[in-house]
Design an enzyme around this catalytic site. Sequence first.
Site, PDB file in Angstrom:
ATOM      1  N   SER A 219       0.645  -1.148  -0.002  1.00 18.55           N
ATOM      2  CA  SER A 219      -0.063  -0.085  -0.042  1.00 18.55           C
ATOM      3  C   SER A 219       0.905   1.267  -0.057  1.00 18.55           C
ATOM      4  O   SER A 219       1.672   1.408  -1.154  1.00 18.55           O
ATOM      5  CB  SER A 219      -0.930   0.119   0.981  1.00 18.55           C
ATOM      6  N   GLU A 329      -9.621  -5.278  -3.637  1.00 21.16           N
ATOM      7  CA  GLU A 329      -8.886  -3.861  -3.383  1.00 21.16           C
ATOM      8  C   GLU A 329     -10.084  -2.887  -2.909  1.00 21.16           C
ATOM      9  O   GLU A 329      -9.950  -1.782  -2.277  1.00 21.16           O
ATOM     10  CB  GLU A 329      -8.040  -3.238  -4.221  1.00 21.16           C
ATOM     11  N   HIS A 413      -7.827  -5.456   0.824  1.00 23.58           N
ATOM     12  CA  HIS A 413      -6.527  -4.727   0.744  1.00 23.58           C
ATOM     13  C   HIS A 413      -6.141  -5.106   2.052  1.00 23.58           C
ATOM     14  O   HIS A 413      -6.418  -5.188   2.812  1.00 23.58           O
ATOM     15  CB  HIS A 413      -6.773  -3.065   0.670  1.00 23.58           C
TER      16      HIS A 413
END
Length: 514
Positions: A219, A329, A413
């Site tokens: 990330s 995601e 995510h």
Amino acid sequence: MFRIAAAFAALLFAQSVYAQSVYAQSAHAQPVKAKVETGVLVGEANDRANVFRNIPFAAPPVGPLRWAPPRPAAAWSGERDAAKPGPSCPQPMNADGSPNSGGANGPTSEDCLQLNVFAPKGAKKAPVMVWLHGGAHRTGAGWIYDGSNFARDGVVLVSVNYRLGALGYFAHPALTRAAGAEPVGNYGLMDQIAALQWVKRNIAAFGGDPDNVTVFGESAGGMSTLALLATPKAKGLYHKAIVQSGLGWFEPTTLAKEEQKGLEALQKAGVTAATAAELRALPADKLVAVNMSFAPFPDGRLMTETATQALAAGRFADVPLIIGSNSGEDSLMGPAPLPASRLGQIPAAARAIYQEEAAAGDERLARAIFTDRVFTAPARWVAAKAAPGRPAWLYHFSYVATRMRPAVTTAAHAAEIPYVFEYWGRRTPMSMVSEEDRRIAALMHACWVSFAKAGAPSCGGGWPAYQPQSDQLMEFGAQSGVRTNFRKSRLDAQQMVAIPTLGLGGPSPTNGTN
């Protein structure tokens, strides 16, 4: 349809499932020592690793050093306790003491530029992996990740703190004037470079090889890794890279635009400071409350272009690369159902390309477009751009833990992190981890370890390097394996729309090569 920066900044990353307080000092831990350039450290040995925590790699960025490039850490006399974690960098924390969205809890301090080392026992010239945590460049900390299983498998794992939020990524005309010729704005990125420099000078003291360093992150940490690959000053500090859900298409900007953004954010926060001295005198909590998007940006000094621009122009570091993203995601968009304002106006052309998702309704369609536009398609584009040089490998993570099925159908995510580290955090009892979960973790962890050791992921029965013509990736899922032309029509369409908006020239209609 979605503004990448707004969508990315509005949602802090949900890493607290993995990133719990992993530190628990064992009553049976044995002290272990290492000597670095600033003094002697006393860590502890567990059953898998020699562990050293809270090691300063730079001076505290306080007073006149707030919003300044990191300076060398001071030496100490005697022995420094390196058995306990240090503070996290200033960031929004939960009032009840539970981990925040980046997994951090406990004390914070501007004196936070420390790193942690997990080293194999008796290591000599072992490969090194430097982990950059996620958290939207606003939350998170290096100490919350346990690298013992990397050490168990012969890798020195280093996890790093770096400045966050308005203390880490912030521009203001007064700070630019005060900086003279020094770089400005990207203080978190400067910290990451300083940590890599520290590793180069000191990692041999832990049995690591300074000439075999892999930088990797998820990330915000993945975005940081891409930024490092585009930053000339970082050249030679790493030799391989892994980007986990790190985007890849970054909108061009300028220092002047970032300065204006900083001014407006301070005004919204009710901060009236106008000079560098006044800004540096502000309490840290005033700056933690500043709400804006945070990320590396071209300041014209340290970073002269975005990672996207560097890739398109062939000025990206030519090192072996693994890059990929997750199937869910869209967890960053928030829980279902999405409000109408998040669905936006979905073009008819998108419905024609995403027919299966469109048939399931606008919610699923919007989530699929977000995932592909912000993560999946950029990762493929980066792999294609990197492919003509040193090899690049592309992956897609879709595995859902058995305990979460059937309610959960996609990998959120940050969901891959426990499988990369082969560690589920203290909040997930091992009794809840199935044999299937363990097999996926063993596979993914082995891929990352073999890449760090030899520059290629030797795992899973064959994972081919990415080439646009063959368009193959590795899927880590319930049925792991190589996939060809994965979501090709959708990703091609996303690329056709995105590339012109980034000022990179016309896109290629096939295989993500422009």
